[in-house]
Design an enzyme around this catalytic site. Structure first.
Site, PDB file in Angstrom:
ATOM      1  N   LYS A  22       1.181   4.066  -3.037  1.00 22.55           N
ATOM      2  CA  LYS A  22       0.891   5.483  -2.816  1.00 22.55           C
ATOM      3  C   LYS A  22       2.132   6.349  -3.074  1.00 22.55           C
ATOM      4  CE  LYS A  22      -3.494   5.624  -1.668  1.00 22.55           C
ATOM      5  NZ  LYS A  22      -4.493   6.438  -2.376  1.00 22.55           N
ATOM      6  N   TYR A  30       0.844  -1.206   0.000  1.00 20.66           N
ATOM      7  CA  TYR A  30       0.000   0.000   0.000  1.00 20.66           C
ATOM      8  C   TYR A  30       0.876   1.251   0.000  1.00 20.66           C
ATOM      9  CZ  TYR A  30      -3.425   3.508   1.411  1.00 20.66           C
ATOM     10  OH  TYR A  30      -4.210   4.633   1.466  1.00 20.66           O
TER      11      TYR A  30
END
Length: 233
Positions: free
Chosen positions: A145, A141
């Site tokens: 990002k 994650y």
């Protein structure tokens, strides 16, 4: 500067969390039309929003959505996924899924809508990042990002000559379904939406929506051990 009053705005992931708050705040600021997307458009509950079915990882779904919204001048890439896969232990497909949603999804939307926004006289792109863009505590994650942050910075340069400004939003935990099991301070999604749209209207390159985002961004110039104390042991 981008004026949101009377603007036509496309918000991905507009049925819940930050996306829902963005839709509400856009109408509070006098937006003319807000397209709110979801995999199931029946989950879009705002009475004035235009529900749009969208799977951000599917090029045909993205193309259909862009064809439906040819009057847009502002694109908000809010939809995302949080698998939090471990690089060493999780199935590689989980890592790929996070990148497909959090990196390639916004890219597909931006490529589809940039010509639309340009034809309509220019406008704005808002990408929703995370404080984890800057600190690798979330496995794939965080990496997805971080990649989106880099994409946003590149797009800011590529889109400027086309009359499209770009804002990146960074935020820590927000009080949504996604963080229901997290015991930590959380921002109100309505506050995040207000700050994000203030940034759009003032032409901010980045919006740091909470203290943790400001602290981590400020610490990027320090030694890595300052961000990752375990390295100092």
């Amino acid at each position: 500067m981008t004026t949101l009053k009377n603007a036509n705005v496309f918000v991905t992931g507009g049925s819940r969390g930050i996306g829902k708050a963005l839709v509400e705040e856009l109408y509070a600021r006098g937006a003319g039309k807000v397209y709110a997307t979801a995999r199931d458009p029946r989950s879009v509950t705002h009475p004035d929003a235009v529900p749009v079915a969208l799977e951000v990882t599917d090029p045909s779904s993205v193309a259909a959505a862009a064809a439906q919204a040819q009057d847009v001048t502002v694109l908000i890439n809010n939809a995302g996924a949080s698998v939090g896969a471990s690089f060493l232990d999780s199935p590689l497909d989980d890592v790929r899924r996070e990148f497909e949603t959090n990196f390639y999804g916004p890219l597909l939307l931006t490529r589809a809508f940039a010509p639309v926004i340009e034809r309509n006289g220019g406008g704005h792109l808002l990408n929703v990042h995370s404080v984890l863009s800057w600190i690798a505590l979330g496995g794939s994650y965080s990496a997805s990002k971080a990649a989106l942050w880099s994409q946003t910075n590149s797009l800011r340069l590529e889109l400027q000559p086309r009359g499209i400004a770009v804002t990146g939003l960074h935020v820590g935990y927000v009080d949504t379904d996604l963080t229901a099991g997290v015991d930590a301070p959380k921002s109100d999604p309505r506050d995040v939406a207000r700050l994000a749209l203030d940034g759009v209207e003032t032409g901010a390159h980045e919006v740091l929506a909470d203290d943790i985002s400001r602290q981590v961004k400020a610490g990027l110039a320090a030694d890595l051990a300052a961000l990752y104390p375990q390295l100092a042991k």
